[in-house]
Enzyme design. Structure first.
Site, PDB file in Angstrom:
ATOM      1  N   GLU A 133       0.857  -1.198   0.000  1.00  0.00           N
ATOM      2  CA  GLU A 133       0.000   0.000   0.000  1.00  0.00           C
ATOM      3  C   GLU A 133       0.881   1.232   0.000  1.00  0.00           C
ATOM      4  O   GLU A 133       1.938   1.256   0.640  1.00  0.00           O
ATOM      5  CB  GLU A 133      -0.885   0.007   1.240  1.00  0.00           C
ATOM      6  CG  GLU A 133      -1.864  -1.136   1.278  1.00  0.00           C
ATOM      7  CD  GLU A 133      -2.817  -1.010   2.450  1.00  0.00           C
ATOM      8  OE1 GLU A 133      -3.889  -0.421   2.276  1.00  0.00           O
ATOM      9  OE2 GLU A 133      -2.475  -1.479   3.542  1.00  0.00           O
ATOM     10  N   HIS A 159      -6.295 -11.054   5.669  1.00  0.00           N
ATOM     11  CA  HIS A 159      -6.236 -10.991   4.206  1.00  0.00           C
ATOM     12  C   HIS A 159      -5.140 -11.892   3.599  1.00  0.00           C
ATOM     13  O   HIS A 159      -5.388 -12.638   2.664  1.00  0.00           O
ATOM     14  CB  HIS A 159      -6.010  -9.556   3.729  1.00  0.00           C
ATOM     15  CG  HIS A 159      -6.977  -8.560   4.296  1.00  0.00           C
ATOM     16  ND1 HIS A 159      -8.306  -8.850   4.524  1.00  0.00           N
ATOM     17  CD2 HIS A 159      -6.832  -7.262   4.677  1.00  0.00           C
ATOM     18  CE1 HIS A 159      -8.919  -7.786   5.012  1.00  0.00           C
ATOM     19  NE2 HIS A 159      -8.044  -6.813   5.121  1.00  0.00           N
TER      20      HIS A 159
HETATM   21  C1  BG6 Z   1      -8.148  -3.251   5.754  1.00  0.00           C
HETATM   22  C2  BG6 Z   1      -7.030  -2.811   6.641  1.00  0.00           C
HETATM   23  O1  BG6 Z   1      -8.702  -4.458   6.215  1.00  0.00           O
HETATM   24  O2  BG6 Z   1      -7.671  -3.443   4.434  1.00  0.00           O
HETATM   25  C3  BG6 Z   1      -6.387  -1.547   6.108  1.00  0.00           C
HETATM   26  O3  BG6 Z   1      -7.530  -2.580   7.944  1.00  0.00           O
HETATM   27  C4  BG6 Z   1      -5.985  -1.722   4.666  1.00  0.00           C
HETATM   28  O4  BG6 Z   1      -5.257  -1.182   6.896  1.00  0.00           O
HETATM   29  C5  BG6 Z   1      -7.140  -2.268   3.838  1.00  0.00           C
HETATM   30  O5  BG6 Z   1      -5.589  -0.455   4.164  1.00  0.00           O
HETATM   31  C6  BG6 Z   1      -6.687  -2.616   2.446  1.00  0.00           C
HETATM   32  O6  BG6 Z   1      -7.792  -2.925   1.650  1.00  0.00           O
HETATM   33  P1  BG6 Z   1      -7.775  -2.686   0.081  1.00  0.00           P
HETATM   34  O7  BG6 Z   1      -9.077  -3.250  -0.384  1.00  0.00           O
HETATM   35  O8  BG6 Z   1      -7.655  -1.218  -0.136  1.00  0.00           O
HETATM   36  O9  BG6 Z   1      -6.594  -3.431  -0.428  1.00  0.00           O
END
Ligand code: BG6
Length: 477
Positions: A211, A235
């Site tokens: 990210e 995740h």
């Molecule tokens: C969330 C986390 O579950 O997922 C966050 O708490 C993270 O920290 C986010 O930024 C990322 O999700 P995506 O869908 O933007 O990849």
């Protein structure tokens, strides 16, 4: 596929997730005609307001968080008519009877708890006591589902005291992402890959969720969690499971989840030497984790890389490298399956022949890529080059095919009663049981994360984790 009429009660309806994801997701399903005319969404929160004020705040949120379209204003007006609001203070008796009065007896009932986990058991208990939960009702809960095995067990007990497991929908929004499901289609709807999907042919697997954002206003939560609890336990473990699991015999919720649990239970404990933790730190102030969370001595990790072994017949000897972090060079998530090098080369003077790499790109630009080696065109003898067979979903399926957001798919699955893309209680507990000793070890030894530059690809230690095995991470950005 149309769904049955429903009453969806959204607790935490004035919160950020409801505004950014859940209500816009429901609106999209309404736009494409998937919501039956009798469907209703009942917002609920402690905030005193009437249905009209809730409609207005939902309108504002949808205008802000969904793309404009020629018909949006008209469709939005019709969608808002589906909305109602009941003030409920979930920590007291107040409001539950009002809620009982608006719910209809003959439609699917779903209670979506977009609230902190400390309220899960209380709300489940009140729904039960007040007779709002019918045997067919569904309850949906958001992460974080606990912060360790003990708290996850307590949450499960609290929910199961009032609801059966088949009524409980634990969200991991990664499971709702298009490409994550495509991973199952790729593996189990094609005959090409599955025979090669094992330690004999796969050298290693890299799972990256990078990210570029930092800890944007979520410092209080994040500093207590870190990348391990926030991203890996849920995740990344889910991505690992879908990559490593055996083919389920059917595409049914329990057949799929049984296979995922077996993967988690096969994970070896991770040695400290197989983990690299990091925290972003700018040399010149301003863009540092500790500034962002307001804790100058924080030892919470904003990055983690680890080498994981799935100790079973299929994967023994093929490591899975996981990596995730904030404030990295780019927002990029992918699963890369790196096949073994060809065992022998017949071509003189071409150097090492590298194994094929199958990349499942989750975001951005979802798609699948296969790195192959081909003959370089042109004169001058036989030379080889690596090229990618690239399939971008946007190109292959047409740019106008809008990808569903994870939340809209998952909410509709709740109404359909399909738990395939939701985590089962034992699955969440198994993931915590694997993660707990790792975190405990950091706490006991006072482990400090290594610094990395914002905008980089993580700390040096993460690179070493791979180098020492004679491998390299794929490039981020
Ligand atoms: C969330 C986390 O579950 O997922 C966050 O708490 C993270 O920290 C986010 O930024 C990322 O999700 P995506 O869908 O933007 O990849």
């Amino acid at each position: 596929i149309p769904v049955d009429p429903f009453d969806l009660v959204l607790f935490g309806a004035t919160g950020d997730l409801a505004k950014r994801k859940i209500l816009p997701g429901l609106f999209h399903r309404f736009e494409v005609g998937q919501m039956p005319p009798e469907a209703r969404i009942i917002g609920s929160a402690r905030t005193e307001m009437d249905a009209e004020a809730f409609r207005q705040s939902t309108k504002d949120a949808i205008e802000e968080f969904t793309p404009d379209s020629p018909n949006r204003a008209k469709t939005l007006a019709a969608f808002l008519e589906r909305l109602d609001y009941v003030t409920v203070d979930v920590s007291s008796d107040q409001g539950w009877q009002d809620l009982a009065q608006v719910l209809r007896p003959d439609v699917v009932r779903a209670f979506y708890l977009s609230v902190g986990p400390s309220l899960f058991a209380d709300i489940a208990g009140r729904l039960h006591e007040c007779g709002l939960a019918t045997p067919d009702s569904r309850i949906v809960v958001e992460k974080p589902f606990g912060r360790d095995l003990a708290s996850a067990r307590a949450l499960n007990e609290g929910l199961r005291a009032c609801f059966e497991e088949h009524q409980i929908y634990r969200i991991d929004h990664y499971l709702g992402k298009e490409t994550v499901q495509n991973l199952m289609a790729l593996r189990f709807a094609n005959s090409l890959f599955e025979p090669l999907w094992n330690a004999t042919h796969v050298d290693h697997v890299q799972i990256t969720v990078a990210e570029s954002i930092g800890i944007d206003g979520r410092g209080a939560y994040y500093d207590q969690s870190g990348a391990m609890r926030d991203m890996v336990q849920n995740h990344l473990v889910q991505l690992l499971c879908l990559t490593a699991m055996e083919p389920p015999s059917k595409f049914t919720p329990n057949a799929v989840r049984d296979e995922k649990v077996k993967v988690i239970e096969a994970l070896d404990p991770v040695e400290p030497a197989d983990i690299a933790r990091g925290q972003y730190r700018a040399d010149t102030g301003g863009d540092s984790y500790r500034d962002h969370v307001g804790n100058s001595s924080s030892s919470t990790e904003s990055f983690i890389a680890m080498k994981v072994s799935v100790a079973n017949w299929r994967w023994s000897g093929t490591p899975f490298y996981l990596r995730t972090g904030k404030r990295l060079r780019a927002r990029e998530s992918e699963i890369a399956v790196v096949f073994r090098d060809p065992p022998h080369t017949i071509f003189p003077n071409v150097g090492r022949l590298r194994g094929n790499v199958l990349v499942i790109r989750l975001q951005p630009d979802e798609g699948i890529t296969l790195r192959t080696t081909i003959k370089d065109p042109g004169p001058g003898g036989l030379r080889l080059s690596e090229v990618s067979l690239d399939m971008s979903f946007a190109d292959a399926l047409g740019a106008d095919v809008r990808q569903q957001d994870a939340y809209e798919r998952l909410v509709m699955d709740v109404i359909r009663g399909d738990q395939t893309l939701f985590m089962r209680g034992d699955e969440v507990e198994a993931a915590w049981a694997w993660v707990d000793p790792i975190i405990r070890n950091w706490e006991e030894t006072g482990d400090q994360p290594a610094a990395y530059d914002p905008g980089s690809s993580g700390p040096e230690e993460a690179l070493m984790l791979m180098h020492r095995d004679g491998r390299r991470w794929r490039h981020i950005g």
